[in-house]
Enzyme design. Structure first.
Site, PDB file in Angstrom:
ATOM      1  N   SER A   1       0.819  -1.213   0.000  1.00 55.94           N
ATOM      2  CA  SER A   1       0.000   0.000   0.000  1.00 55.94           C
ATOM      3  C   SER A   1       0.857   1.269   0.000  1.00 55.94           C
ATOM      4  CB  SER A   1      -0.961   0.003   1.192  1.00 55.94           C
ATOM      5  OG  SER A   1      -0.261  -0.064   2.417  1.00 55.94           O
TER       6      SER A   1
ATOM      7  N   GLY B   1       0.487   2.088  -5.979  1.00 54.49           N
ATOM      8  CA  GLY B   1       1.760   2.785  -5.905  1.00 54.49           C
ATOM      9  C   GLY B   1       2.174   3.248  -7.283  1.00 54.49           C
ATOM     10  N   SER B   2       3.459   3.392  -7.487  1.00 53.23           N
ATOM     11  CA  SER B   2       3.950   3.938  -8.753  1.00 53.23           C
ATOM     12  C   SER B   2       3.902   2.887  -9.857  1.00 53.23           C
ATOM     13  CB  SER B   2       5.385   4.437  -8.592  1.00 53.23           C
ATOM     14  OG  SER B   2       6.296   3.356  -8.512  1.00 53.23           O
ATOM     15  N   THR B   3       3.776   3.382 -11.077  1.00 54.50           N
ATOM     16  CA  THR B   3       3.791   2.504 -12.251  1.00 54.50           C
ATOM     17  C   THR B   3       5.120   1.766 -12.341  1.00 54.50           C
ATOM     18  OG1 THR B   3       2.288   3.987 -13.430  1.00 54.50           O
ATOM     19  CG2 THR B   3       3.567   2.456 -14.769  1.00 54.50           C
TER      20      THR B   3
ATOM     21  N   GLU C   1      -3.252  -0.496  -8.952  1.00 55.22           N
ATOM     22  CA  GLU C   1      -3.659   0.867  -9.309  1.00 55.22           C
ATOM     23  C   GLU C   1      -2.406   1.703  -9.173  1.00 55.22           C
ATOM     24  OE1 GLU C   1      -4.170   4.641  -9.143  1.00 55.22           O
ATOM     25  OE2 GLU C   1      -4.721   4.085  -7.101  1.00 55.22           O
TER      26      GLU C   1
ATOM     27  N   CYS D   1      -3.323  10.092  -6.950  1.00 52.47           N
ATOM     28  CA  CYS D   1      -3.177   9.583  -8.313  1.00 52.47           C
ATOM     29  C   CYS D   1      -4.245  10.164  -9.222  1.00 52.47           C
ATOM     30  CB  CYS D   1      -3.219   8.062  -8.314  1.00 52.47           C
ATOM     31  SG  CYS D   1      -4.581   7.377  -7.370  1.00 52.47           S
TER      32      CYS D   1
ATOM     33  N   GLU E   1       4.141  12.235 -14.394  1.00 53.23           N
ATOM     34  CA  GLU E   1       3.428  12.337 -13.118  1.00 53.23           C
ATOM     35  C   GLU E   1       4.380  12.901 -12.068  1.00 53.23           C
ATOM     36  OE1 GLU E   1       0.515   9.619 -10.350  1.00 53.23           O
ATOM     37  OE2 GLU E   1       2.450   8.784 -10.922  1.00 53.23           O
TER      38      GLU E   1
END
Length: 542
Positions: free
Chosen positions: A186, A264-266, A292, A327, A424
């Protein structure tokens, strides 16, 4: 004894206003003061036991970065292995527990969050993650309680969904948990996401090894304690702050790891996906990967929409609430040339009113970004924009002497592919591109193709034909699409949340779709009187 129970119909938790002299404001202020004078020792929680390790980290206030709120233990390899074994050991009893008893635990947790521990969770979120009272309230109180209540109802809906039957045959589907345990990872920015990622698989009968973000540990620790107070069985959720690479090496690579629930981040999700792919031969089943990730969310204004005040309000709230660390935060805006002057004037007037500072001062609209790494990354983009030939910084400011404060930043660019239109930043930076009114259709296509992400987006238009054209043109640009509204703020049970492309797997948190990812159905066909010979009637003559 036959038991067919119905869970309570979920109702969205009402957000408290924290108006002057209100009981909730008095209680929250007192709790903020109490927690500000504590340094909490946060342990690992494995198999229901608190474990302290030698390797420690600190939880600091982002808006007062010299102020420690907690010391926490890091899980090493040995502790992570213990957590995996605890999850495996708890699996059989937990998965066989009657659904109404599993449900009752999380319904009780929701009630504890909404009542007894509301101020505690909100204060921890404000102090540890630098959220204002309003942002904490809608996150750690309302959204978390909503998630638990609605997810229990979604689970019941899944269990009730059964197939058709034919004469003499009874068909049924058993919604089994996955064959193994789930790894939950998370982020820092939403307390509710931490509670949701670990609890959703558990509601469906799975056991979980949960790695919370080190920068949201105080609120996440309290969530874990609330789950335990609500009656969660030992080992069902194991709380293990740890380094990401070590977590993957020990937990994600385990042969019994059956799924990853991630926000979290891509970049991090891509790394996990590659890691899982490289270990496929070792797993007992194909792991479910639910993620996500990032967003480069937009607001697109058409010249038919004349209410400047509503446009500006949507932009400010979407871009600058919680310092843009959502996000879903709006970070790019497309404005027609014919409307730009009046929108710019109003936007700069309103942004000038925004107060930034200590979230314990309820007059502030914004707090600090989460840490120095984030601060440095965002301010580097701002400095490059100041020197760019295709960008103009309309307003900005930052100071890290006391906290990681970045003022609302607005960049105007001539280049629709400028870096702050594509990357981002995860901070309070908004970039505006002004398009010629006659290039409306081309700019819609530009909006769709500029970013790798597809999480949220919003449009402002008046006539229905234009709204329909925009909605169709931007079909795959956002998993959550808003008409004449900002691009943030989903309500559980109302707007299932998630995006596609590089924004994740779009498994829609806050809906039955997400819970379906944590089950492995078994179809059972029972024939009451079966045939006693193999021949068919068509075989009786040539």
């Amino acid at each position: 004894m036959s038991k067919m129970f119905k869970v309570p119909i979920p109702i969205n938790e009402t957000a408290l206003s924290y108006a002057p002299n209100s009981p909730e404001k008095v209680a929250l202020k007192a709790e903020i003061l109490r927690q500000s004078n504590l340094v909490v020792d946060i342990p690992l929680i494995i198999g229901g036991e608190e474990i302290f390790t030698e390797k420690k980290g600190k939880v600091r206030m982002p808006h007062k970065h010299k102020h420690d709120l907690a010391n926490f233990s890091y899980a090493g390899g040995a502790e992570l292995k213990m957590a995996v074994e605890a999850a495996k050991s708890a699996k059989e009893a937990w998965s066989q527990m009657a659904f109404e008893h599993r449900a009752a635990i999380f319904l009780k947790a929701a009630e504890l969050i909404a009542t007894k521990y509301r101020s505690l969770l909100n204060a921890a979120t404000m102090l540890g993650q630098s959220k204002t009272a309003h942002q904490a309230e809608i996150d750690s109180a309302c959204k978390l309680a909503d998630s638990l209540r609605f997810n229990v109802k979604f689970a019941e809906d899944i269990y009730k969904n059964q197939p058709l039957n034919s004469k003499g045959v009874w068909n049924r589907v058993e919604y089994r948990p996955l064959d193994g345990f789930v790894a939950a990872i998370s982020p820092f920015n939403f307390t509710s996401i931490g509670g949701n990622l670990c609890s959703v698989p558990a509601i469906m009968g799975n056991t979980v090894v949960w790695k919370p973000s080190s920068t949201s540990l105080l609120s996440n620790y309290y969530i874990m304690k609330i789950f335990m107070e609500a009656g969660l069985s030992e080992g069902v959720i194991n709380f293990v702050p740890s380094q990401g690479s070590l977590f993957s090496e020990v937990v994600v690579s385990d042969p019994d790891m059956s799924g990853v629930h991630f926000t979290g981040s891509t970049k991090t999700f891509n790394t996990i996906w590659k890691f899982v792919a490289s270990n496929l031969d070792n797993y007992k089943s194909y792991p479910r990967l639910v993620g996500e990730t990032g967003g480069k969310d937009f607001i697109f204004v058409h010249n038919s929409y004349k209410d400047v005040g509503r446009i500006v309000t949507a932009i400010i709230r979407s871009a600058f609430e919680y310092q843009g660390q959502k996000c879903t935060a709006c970070s790019r805006v497309y404005i027609p040339k014919s409307r730009f002057t009046e929108i710019k004037k109003k936007l700069l007037e309103e942004v000038a009113k925004i107060k930034v500072g200590d979230v314990a001062d309820f007059r502030n609209f914004m707090g600090a970004v989460i840490d120095e790494k984030s601060f440095d990354n965002i301010t580097n983009y701002i400095e490059r924009a100041k020197k760019s030939k295709v960008a103009e910084v309309l307003t900005c400011g930052y100071d890290k002497s006391v906290g990681w404060f970045i003022m609302p930043t607005i960049i105007l660019t001539k280049d629709p592919h400028y870096e702050t239109m594509k990357d981002e930043l995860f901070g309070p930076v908004l970039t505006i591109y002004v398009y010629d009114d006659k290039d409306f259709e081309e700019t819609l296509e530009l909006c769709d193709k500029t970013s790798a992400y597809a999480l949220t987006g919003a449009i402002f238009a008046k006539d229905r034909e234009t709204i329909e054209r925009m909605e169709k043109a931007l079909t795959y640009s956002a998993g959550n699409f808003y008409i004449n509204d900002g691009c943030t703020g989903t309500l559980t049970g109302h707007q299932p949340f998630g995006g596609s492309r590089m924004s994740g797997t779009n498994d829609k948190a806050g809906s039955v779709l997400n819970l379906c990812r944590w089950i492995s159905p078994r179809t059972i066909k029972e024939t009451f009187v079966s045939d006693n010979k193999f021949e068919y009637q068509f075989m009786e003559e040539e």
